[in-house]
Scaffold this motif. Structure first.
Motif, short mmCIF file in Angstrom:
data_model
loop_
_atom_site.label_atom_id
_atom_site.label_comp_id
_atom_site.label_asym_id
_atom_site.label_seq_id
_atom_site.Cartn_x
_atom_site.Cartn_y
_atom_site.Cartn_z
N PRO A 161 35.70 43.41 36.27
CA PRO A 161 35.79 44.02 34.94
C PRO A 161 35.31 45.48 34.94
N LYS A 162 34.27 45.79 35.73
CA LYS A 162 33.78 47.17 35.79
C LYS A 162 34.79 48.12 36.44
N PHE A 163 35.56 47.59 37.39
CA PHE A 163 36.62 48.41 37.99
C PHE A 163 37.64 48.78 36.92
N VAL A 164 38.00 47.80 36.09
CA VAL A 164 38.98 48.04 35.03
C VAL A 164 38.42 49.05 34.02
N GLU A 165 37.13 48.95 33.73
CA GLU A 165 36.51 49.92 32.82
C GLU A 165 36.60 51.34 33.39
N ALA A 166 36.41 51.46 34.70
CA ALA A 166 36.38 52.78 35.32
C ALA A 166 37.77 53.35 35.56
N PHE A 167 38.72 52.51 35.96
CA PHE A 167 40.03 53.00 36.38
C PHE A 167 41.14 52.65 35.39
N GLY A 168 40.88 51.76 34.46
CA GLY A 168 41.90 51.31 33.54
C GLY A 168 42.69 50.15 34.11
N ALA A 169 43.36 49.40 33.23
CA ALA A 169 44.17 48.26 33.65
C ALA A 169 45.61 48.72 33.87
N PRO A 170 46.13 48.66 35.08
CA PRO A 170 47.51 49.10 35.34
C PRO A 170 48.51 48.20 34.63
N GLU A 171 49.57 48.80 34.14
CA GLU A 171 50.61 48.03 33.45
C GLU A 171 51.86 47.86 34.30
N THR A 172 51.98 48.64 35.37
CA THR A 172 53.14 48.54 36.26
C THR A 172 52.65 48.55 37.70
N VAL A 173 53.54 48.15 38.60
CA VAL A 173 53.23 48.18 40.03
C VAL A 173 53.00 49.61 40.49
N GLU A 174 53.75 50.54 39.92
CA GLU A 174 53.61 51.94 40.30
C GLU A 174 52.23 52.48 39.91
N GLU A 175 51.73 52.08 38.76
CA GLU A 175 50.38 52.49 38.35
C GLU A 175 49.32 51.88 39.26
N LEU A 176 49.56 50.64 39.65
CA LEU A 176 48.62 49.97 40.56
C LEU A 176 48.55 50.72 41.89
N ALA A 177 49.68 51.22 42.36
CA ALA A 177 49.75 51.86 43.67
C ALA A 177 48.86 53.09 43.76
N ASP A 178 48.54 53.70 42.64
CA ASP A 178 47.71 54.90 42.65
C ASP A 178 46.21 54.56 42.71
N LEU A 179 45.86 53.31 42.50
CA LEU A 179 44.45 52.92 42.44
C LEU A 179 43.92 52.59 43.84
N PRO A 180 42.60 52.73 44.08
CA PRO A 180 42.03 52.42 45.39
C PRO A 180 42.03 50.91 45.67
N ALA A 181 42.37 50.57 46.90
CA ALA A 181 42.49 49.15 47.27
C ALA A 181 41.76 48.87 48.58
N VAL A 182 41.47 47.59 48.81
CA VAL A 182 40.96 47.13 50.12
C VAL A 182 42.05 46.30 50.77
N THR A 183 42.15 46.36 52.10
CA THR A 183 43.20 45.64 52.81
C THR A 183 42.65 45.02 54.09
N TYR A 184 43.32 43.96 54.52
CA TYR A 184 42.96 43.30 55.79
C TYR A 184 43.54 44.08 56.95
N HIS A 185 42.74 44.22 58.01
CA HIS A 185 43.19 44.99 59.17
C HIS A 185 42.48 44.48 60.42
N ASN A 186 43.27 44.16 61.45
CA ASN A 186 42.68 43.87 62.75
C ASN A 186 43.55 44.48 63.85
N LYS A 187 43.29 44.12 65.08
CA LYS A 187 43.99 44.73 66.20
C LYS A 187 45.48 44.43 66.18
#
Length: 299
Positions: A161-187
């Motif tokens: 909820p605090k992330f949404v307060e800080a960055f806003g709730a995206p309404e489209t996939v394109e808006e989501l793409a601009d927000l910071p994300a975490v991703t899985y990564h290995n070798k």
């Protein structure tokens, strides 16, 4: 008894093996010949030889003995107290969150079973390494093994909820793409996109603005809890240790492509009783109709 005579080479040795009198043993073979209506052995005082019918009967008798032994073994698997060593391999997250509860209750019920659990996110050669059972995320590539699908594994987009307060709730996939994300990564795997289906049911792919990458699920979730990034997460991350109330779903109306399903893998279908019982216990814990993580994922 006919097989034992042939394999031992004499009536005396076969009778000794069964601890019965030689004459009684010989009478049983004679009775078998009478019941079948055909001579099986040509006998002399010191030796015997198989007739043509006897040679064919020995072939069939070997098949029958194998089938009988296999049937007895199958029946014993349902009655014998399981014991011995069970070697299991799994990814770290599945092992810690979904197998350890099963192992603990299983060994309380079957104390004679020792369990060795190897946690490794890389795919290993379970036959070469001597494992009885593997739990894997994703389809099987080795066709010589047996794979049993345990549960589907959906994906959702989460943040705090605090992330949404800080960055806003995206309404489209394109808006989501601009927000910071975490991703899985290995070798071997780098997740920098996610797939979804548009209003027409067509599969689309969206690039993720990844600001933090890790091969550890706990680290990824910790980053989301810091309120600084969102995550496209497989729902099996929501084990009993997770509190779904910490998170909210972003774009809940977007249909995401499922993540890889969870499979149990084993070398062959004829499972020892301890392996079969553990697999049944794991399936029951995860949930056969609806996996337990689907009931815990943020709504």
């Amino acid at each position: 008894m006919l097989l034992e005579v042939v394999e031992q080479g004499s009536f005396s040795k076969a009778a000794e093996l069964r601890n019965i009198d030689r004459s009684a043993f010989s009478k049983q073979i004679t009775k078998l010949e009478e019941d079948l209506g055909v001579r099986l052995l040509n006998r002399t005082t010191r030796s015997f030889s198989l007739t043509a019918a006897g040679a064919e009967m020995v072939k069939k008798a070997k098949e029958l003995r194998y089938l009988l032994n296999d049937t007895v073994k199958l029946a014993s698997n349902y009655h014998l107290e399981p014991k011995g060593l069970l070697r299991i391999t799994s990814s770290s997250f599945v092992g810690n969150h979904y197998l350890m509860p099963v192992i603990n209750s299983f060994q309380k019920r079957y104390p004679q079973v020792q369990i060795e659990l190897s946690l490794d996110d890389r795919v290993i050669d379970m036959i070469a390494d001597g494992f009885d059972l593997a739990f894997r995320v994703g389809e099987l590539k080795d066709s010589s093994l047996v794979a049993r699908k345990l549960a589907e594994n959906k994906r959702i987009i989460i943040a705090t909820p605090k992330f949404v307060e800080a960055f806003g709730a995206p309404e489209t996939v394109e808006e989501l793409a601009d927000l910071p994300a975490v991703t899985y990564h290995n070798k071997h795997i780098a997740v920098d996109t996610f797939s979804y289906f548009d209003a027409n049911g067509n599969r689309q792919e969206q690039i993720i603005n990844s600001v933090f990458r890790s091969n550890d699920a706990e680290a990824l979730m910790a980053k989301v809890r810091s309120h600084t990034a969102y995550m496209v997460v497989p729902t099996f991350f929501f084990s009993d240790r997770m509190n779904p109330e910490e998170f909210v779903r972003l774009l809940p109306d977007i249909e995401l492509e499922n993540f890889n399903a969870i499979y149990a893998v084993y070398p062959h279908r004829d499972l020892p009783v301890r392996t079969r019982l553990f697999l049944d216990a794991a399936r029951n814990y995860i949930g056969e109709t609806e996996p337990r993580w689907e009931r815990r994922a943020p709504s």
